[in-house]
Design an enzyme around this catalytic site. Sequence first.
Site, mmCIF file in Angstrom:
data_model
loop_
_atom_site.group_PDB
_atom_site.id
_atom_site.type_symbol
_atom_site.label_atom_id
_atom_site.label_comp_id
_atom_site.label_asym_id
_atom_site.label_seq_id
_atom_site.Cartn_x
_atom_site.Cartn_y
_atom_site.Cartn_z
ATOM 1 N N SER A 207 10.551 -4.054 1.863
ATOM 2 C CA SER A 207 10.565 -4.130 3.320
ATOM 3 C C SER A 207 9.317 -3.469 3.874
ATOM 4 O O SER A 207 8.537 -2.865 3.133
ATOM 5 C CB SER A 207 11.823 -3.449 3.874
ATOM 6 O OG SER A 207 11.671 -2.052 3.764
ATOM 7 N N LYS A 208 9.182 -3.581 5.173
ATOM 8 C CA LYS A 208 7.989 -3.061 5.854
ATOM 9 C C LYS A 208 7.725 -1.595 5.544
ATOM 10 O O LYS A 208 6.582 -1.158 5.537
ATOM 11 C CB LYS A 208 8.161 -3.203 7.364
ATOM 12 C CG LYS A 208 7.737 -4.542 7.873
ATOM 13 C CD LYS A 208 7.721 -4.542 9.384
ATOM 14 C CE LYS A 208 7.560 -5.975 9.871
ATOM 15 N NZ LYS A 208 8.154 -6.188 11.162
#
Length: 472
Positions: A241-242
């Site tokens: 994820s980011k």
Amino acid sequence: MTQPKVRVRFAPSPTGYMHLGNARTAIYNWLYARHHGGSFVLRIEDTDRERSTQGAVEVIYEAMRWLGLDWDEGPFLQSERFELYRRRAEELVASGAAYRCWCTPEELEQRRQQALAEKRNPKYDGRCRDRKEPRPGVEPVIRFRTPDTGETVLEDRIQGRVVTPNEELDDLVLLRADGAPTYNFTVVVDDHEMGVTLVLRGADHLSNTFRQLHIYRAFGWEPPAFAHQSLILGPDRAKLSKRHGAVSVLQYRDEGYLPEALVNALVRCGWSHGDEEVFPLPRLIELFDLPAVGNAPAIFDFEKLRNKYNAEHIKLAPRERLAGLLCETLARRGDANLQADDPRLGLLVDGLRERSRTLLEMADGAKPLLAEEVAWDAAAVRKHLKSDAAEVLRALADRLEAAPSFGREAVLAALDGLAAERGAKLGKIAQPARVALLGTAVSPPIDVVMAVLGRDRVLARLRAGAERAAAG
Ligand code: GLU
């Protein structure tokens, strides 16, 4: 029987940016098609009209182009094929494999809550399965009649044999009340219509596959082969994820990565070939195939992408291409505006590619060589521009001025000649020269520095350096 021609597809939903997981799916499909001499189809799954945006579609095209993933057919837009899905849904209603359902969302929600309270499976209870008469004022959906008993077996080409009891599956909606088709339905209709032979996608779609297999069966269609890649994880083994770092493909372009390095890193996330790590694209096409794709979750190593894959592909890339990319990077950052055919670009690439892990680092290294003003580093000046350097710098300038030509070779010849004449080490001459030319002792090879600066600047800066040394 002859095997049908290999045809695979990449079918992104344009609801955001193109992230690394999407990109890996696209790359695997593209490589599979190229390896087998098949076709690669691009299909945009934009049936969700609220979440799909034109901007996101453009981002997909741009990312695909940047990665070099050319498609042979498409792009097909599902939003332009609603009539086909409607017709196909009616076929299933006519054959009894699907039915109209008039239950309202409120009723469904109420029954779901009740089932949950009674600890029953909250799936649709099949109430409209045999209902024929419409309910006035209610637009029906079309639902698929999923078998209540038995089980469905998937021989997945990556995950192996996976079995799901049919009772776990819902009577899924194929067409919503407003006529919009749902993912599990359009994907089957399209994969069939487009002659897809292998569906290669993320393991997050594994459970959907069982629903899709039932729909194939209801149509009497032969399903394609399926292969589900395990998801990509971050270095902490959590879903990527980011918060792990950049996950958008185009961000890597903007941060100075080469597309072939990102492709290499993503391919290695799940696929391997012995101990080899760095693969030029033609070699990936030659080697890539499904049997070497593992089913263990793959970890994406951001550090390795920069320090290994990108650094190595920068060393391998053709000089002219890097020169063009460096030119763009310098312009984009406002560092320097050079003509694309400026000969300094190739020299900068020669001098910097061994030590640059990204194009941004290469631009950082190039910038001082292109600046009009010398940025003096006080410590370097103190160390290398002592009074005894004045005479060395003058002698070097004289030699270069007398040389019949100017370039990397002439520079090296002058330095060697001077060092030999004085029985001095090259560094004794090169270090003060570096500081005189750029203000710092850290730089690309001195011959590259001088060739980039050009004769006039070099002579002027060496003589000015000599004066500074004499005064100091
Ligand atoms: N549109 C789906 C997605 O973006 C992929 C569908 C598929 O590959 O079957 O997740």
